[in-house]
Design an enzyme around this catalytic site. Structure first.
Site, short mmCIF file in Angstrom:
data_model
loop_
_atom_site.label_atom_id
_atom_site.label_comp_id
_atom_site.label_asym_id
_atom_site.label_seq_id
_atom_site.Cartn_x
_atom_site.Cartn_y
_atom_site.Cartn_z
N SER A 87 2.07 -22.65 3.16
CA SER A 87 0.99 -22.22 2.26
C SER A 87 -0.23 -23.13 2.37
CB SER A 87 1.48 -22.25 0.82
OG SER A 87 0.38 -22.06 -0.05
N ALA B 276 0.83 -1.20 0.00
CA ALA B 276 0.00 0.00 0.00
C ALA B 276 0.87 1.26 0.00
CB ALA B 276 -0.94 -0.01 1.21
N ARG C 142 -10.75 -12.67 5.89
CA ARG C 142 -10.20 -12.35 4.57
C ARG C 142 -9.98 -13.62 3.77
NH1 ARG C 142 -5.44 -12.57 2.42
NH2 ARG C 142 -4.26 -12.87 4.33
N ARG D 72 -10.37 -20.80 5.99
CA ARG D 72 -9.36 -20.72 7.05
C ARG D 72 -9.95 -20.74 8.45
NH1 ARG D 72 -5.39 -16.07 4.35
NH2 ARG D 72 -4.59 -17.44 2.73
#
Lengths: 259, 636
Positions: free
Chosen positions: B284, B44, B434, B330
């Protein structure tokens, strides 16, 4: 495996202009500890005794940010192939071992304190040309420029460089050729990098010289310590690019990309 | 305080276009007269700083690390989502919007999420042009993969180093602007406070981490791009330096903190191995495509994994979620792992479950598995000393990402005029959970494609005269920052910073982690207060303020976590429902799944600072859902 007793000889230096010295510490470590966690434990006990802890850099502690930077027993990032200092575990050491820890030493990486050095010279080199000049918003559709799979892989191999500076620290000339060539190759092999290929090669090499890094005399030590296993073939690529840039007189000359 | 999200009118698909037209423009000649401070150089911050400089603004960019390239975005592995529909498999802007808002369990603002999906496609174009070496098909087009249980392939990636490559792209753009004179960079500088003058954010106070020098900087606007607060838990997948200080200090200066209890616990991390542990490493989640998760049916089964026959194993995800199996989202996977360990079925230390590749290796051969996951298997072996080709991995959930952050409106501006917040540091796009490959998308959307427009809209209309570095606000704020450093050094106790941080982290993990209840949260709040008191009585910080002093740096950050933790707990206690990553044990279905309460909690909880140890004041922004139907997530 059981705990190991370790003797540490650590480089301590109060500031850039101060004289440094080795200090000795005894510690105990478990095999599952990372090398930096072992240093954390040493520092915790120093702080409890109101003594100044050993300053060292680290951040992600998973081998990708490039912040950690120790020379361990004379080897940048220590024993183990393709790993950074933070990916080194104490199971690599035996009970009774003495471990010498020094900062990444090079004229262009001045020591800030103890094991912490200033690597901003790398940022200066990238500022000289390590980019494609595309303002936000001006890019064409990503699939309008095709890149063969092999070429993308070749670029990625070079782009994997984490900018840690181990190549410089290990080189007897303190040359940054592996770093510069990796940055250069990443962009120069891609079609998107062609418009500035010639200028980039010249400018980045010049910036490396200006920052006081030495030249390459083919010792291959950089490749041996690179945590991302970037090949010295990348340096050969850089040499060809610089030679090429001296022959090609303008960016209007035909480009050979191998596509 | 009335919270107005400033969401533009009109149909969802037209809001951003209309808004861009309605925003005032800054004349190109005037852009040169405006200065902007950008704190943080992750996706960002670097993308914002570079893009604003390209437009002509004067930018000052600050980061903690020794180079802007090392911000923690660099560690993101999996990929970045974009609604390109290159695979012709039914993706669209609306589908990406829908998946993201549903995945967030309906706790995000529709208009923001839609805009995120809209600009996602331009991000890929920009990054490819910068030279990001995305994975390619043999024909030279971009490759995609399906990620995080998405039913379309929309994730772009660069091996397992997508975050690194995107950040290097943004960093290269930033370095180009440094060379061009549009950006000045200040590495190894930490923001200690925000300066608010005449009701507007007008600067920051920093400490030079090399010299210890404290000074302030004035600008026309301040952008915080300082990441998340996962290290409130001490152990997380975040970098050691990641902290809450910039956003917390802004909060203390009046910025509202939204949904601080929304934290994401990632299911596949390497378990804790000892008290000395400094961080947790993520493996991952793509591993769940081929690995099977199980625990022994009997607690305390001392046999090695290979010696436990099928009949004595519980593949609990496959059993509980027959249709999604090991690929549940998740939050669901994390809670299920905790549940079996709570029942005493955990392996290794008791806080781990197996992730077993034996079946996949038998089915596809070890070579195929090596091609897919070779680097991850190697990383696992380096850390644990175990070989995943022959022994199942042990995994356990760990704190990974924080969805909460400073409250911002549609323009990414906080309630403090002139203070903008981008990326993980704001609360805006991920709701209560998320989705994988969405963090990189949001960071770059905010920096490349949102702030360049909305900042101009603010600057064009703001009265900025009469404030410079001599304004009393600068003097006062700088003085307070100095005093705080002095008081940290003056405690002169005997307990180390890390020791305090570890205790705080464990407290938060136990009571404000994967599962929360009113009793535990209330008790934790009391203990946080006690610990904070103890911190200010018994802390030891060696060295002085006027030099390179990493202990002092950490002490300041932990002091802020000690204050922040209480607000996080207050939010978790007040949100009396379960949603996404926020699981209140009092609110679950009979099968143990999260039960939302849309009647009472379909809002953003934005907290206003009311002094240390006092209850923060709650402001609610009601969330209106006009384009999606609120449903119960089900993965059965």
């Amino acid at each position: 495996m059981s705990d190991v007793d370790i003797t540490l000889k650590v480089w301590r230096q109060d500031g850039p202009d101060q004289k440094g010295r080795f200090e000795t510490y005894q510690t105990q470590a478990t095999p599952d500890m990372s090398f930096l966690e072992m240093l954390d434990v040493v520092n915790d006990s120093l702080e409890e005794g109101q003594k100044l802890p050993i300053s060292f850099d680290s951040d992600c502690r998973e081998g990708i940010c490039g912040m950690c930077s120790l020379v361990i027993n004379g080897v940048a990032h220590g024993p183990g192939e393709g790993t950074t200092t933070c990916q080194l575990y104490m199971r690599s050491f035996a009970d009774g071992d003495t471990i010498t820890i020094e900062p990444f030493r090079a004229r262009s990486f001045p020591v800030i304190r103890d094991l912490v050095v200033d690597r901003s010279a790398f940022d200066d080199i990238v500022q000289a040309g390590g980019y494609n000049s595309v303002n936000t918003g001006s890019a064409p559709d990503a699939n309008s420029v095709l890149v063969s799979k092999d070429r993308a892989e070749e670029a990625m191999d070079a782009a994997a460089c984490i900018g840690c500076g181990a190549c410089v620290a290990t080189c007897k000339n303190a040359s940054a050729m592996l770093f510069v060539s990796a940055k250069l190759k990443h962009l120069n092999v891609l079609p998107q990098g062609q418009p500035e290929r010639r200028e980039r090669s010249r400018a980045m090499l010049k910036a490396m010289d200006d920052a006081g890094f030495g030249h390459c005399t083919n010792e291959y030590e950089c490749e041996a310590v690179c945590p991302k296993e970037i090949s010295v073939g990348t340096i050969a690529f850089l040499n060809r690019e610089v030679y090429r840039s001296s022959l090609v007189t303008s960016s209007l000359a035909p480009t050979v990309t191998g596509e | 305080m009335a919270l107005d999200g400033h969401v533009p009118g009109g149909p969802l698909a037209e809001k951003w276009d209309r808004h861009r037209f309605d925003l005032k423009l800054v004349n190109p000649a005037n852009k040169r007269r405006h200065s902007v401070i950008v704190v943080g150089t992750g996706l960002a911050g670097a993308s914002a700083a570079a893009t604003l400089a390209e437009l002509g603004y004067h930018v000052k960019s600050f980061c903690l690390q020794d180079s802007p390239r090392r911000a923690h975005s660099i560690a993101a592995q999996g990929g970045i989502n974009a609604a390109k529909n290159y695979q012709n498999d039914g993706d669209s802007v609306f589908r990406l919007f829908y998946d993201t808002i549903k995945g967030g369990d309906y706790r995000a603002r529709e208009a923001n999420v839609y805009r995120l999906a809209q600009v996602s496609t331009s991000i890929i174009d920009q990054c490819a042009a910068q030279g990001v070496p995305f994975a390619r098909e043999y024909g030279g087009t971009l490759a995609n993969r399906s990620f995080g249980g998405a039913q379309v392939s929309r994730t772009f990636y660069a091996r397992g180093q997508t975050g690194q490559q995107l950040l290097l792209g943004a960093y290269s753009a930033l370095m180009r602007q440094v060379a061009a004179g549009g950006v000045e960079i200040f590495p190894r500088h930490e923001m200690l406070d925000l300066v608010v003058a005449e009701g507007r954010a007008r600067g920051i106070v920093t400490r030079n981490l090399v010299t210890g020098k404290i000074r302030s900087w004035v600008a026309d606007a301040v952008l915080l791009c300082t990441g998340g607060y996962g290290n409130a838990f001490y152990l997380s997948t975040n970098a050691k330096g990641s902290n809450v200080t910039a956003t917390w200090r802004a909060h203390r200066r009046g910025a509202l903190f939204a949904n601080p209890c929304f934290t994401q616990i990632h299911p596949t991390c390497i378990p804790v191995s000892g008290s000395y542990q400094a961080k947790l490493t993520l493996m991952s989640e793509s591993l769940r495509n081929d690995g099977r998760v199980w625990v022994p049916k009997q607690g305390g089964d001392a046999r090695s994994a290979g010696a436990i026959p099928e009949a004595d194993r519980d593949y609990y995800l496959e059993r509980r979620y027959p249709s999604f199996g090991n690929l549940v989202p998740r939050d669901v996977a994390s809670r299920a792992a905790k549940a079996v360990c709570d029942e005493g079925l955990g392996v290794g230390s008791g806080r781990a479950v197996y992730l077993d590749f034996a079946d996949a290796i038998q089915r596809d051969g070890a070579d195929t598995i090596r091609q897919k996951y070779g680097n991850l298997f190697q990383m696992y072996e380096e850390i644990t000393g175990d070989d995943p080709y022959t022994t199942p991995m042990q995994i356990y959930p760990a704190v990974h990402y924080t969805m909460g952050g400073l409250w911002v409106d549609y323009n990414l501006m906080s309630n403090v005029p002139g203070l903008f917040v981008l990326g993980e540091a704001n609360f805006s796009d991920h709701g209560a959970n998320r989705l994988g490959a969405s963090a990189l998308m949001q960071g770059l959307a905010d920096g490349y494609f949102v702030i360049p427009y909305t900042l101009g809209g603010y600057l064009a209309g703001a009265q900025l005269g009469g404030v410079d570095e001599n304004h009393s606000s600068f003097e006062d704020t700088e003085k307070q920052a100095r005093e705080r450093i002095s008081s940290l050094l003056a405690v002169d106790g005997s307990r180390t910073v890390d020791d305090f941080h570890r205790e705080l982290g464990l407290l938060m993990w136990d009571h404000c982690g994967m599962a929360r209840n009113a009793e535990g949260l209330t008790a934790a709040r009391g203990r946080v207060r006690e610990l904070r008191d103890d911190f200010w009585k018994n802390l030891t910080v060696t060295g002085s303020g006027g030099e390179f002093n990493q202990t002092l740096e950490r002490a300041g950050r932990v002091a802020d976590f000690m204050e922040f933790a209480e607000t996080m707990i207050q939010d978790a206690l007040t949100r009396d429902e379960s949603c996404g990553g926020h699981f209140r044990e009092e609110h679950q279905t009979e099968e143990g799944e999260a039960r939302r309460d849309d009647e009472d909690f379909a809002h953003v909880a934005a907290w206003e600072f009311a002094g240390i140890g006092n209850n923060a004041t709650l402001h609610k922004e009601e969330l209106a859902f006009e384009n999606v139907q609120l449903t119960q997530r089900s993965y059965k």
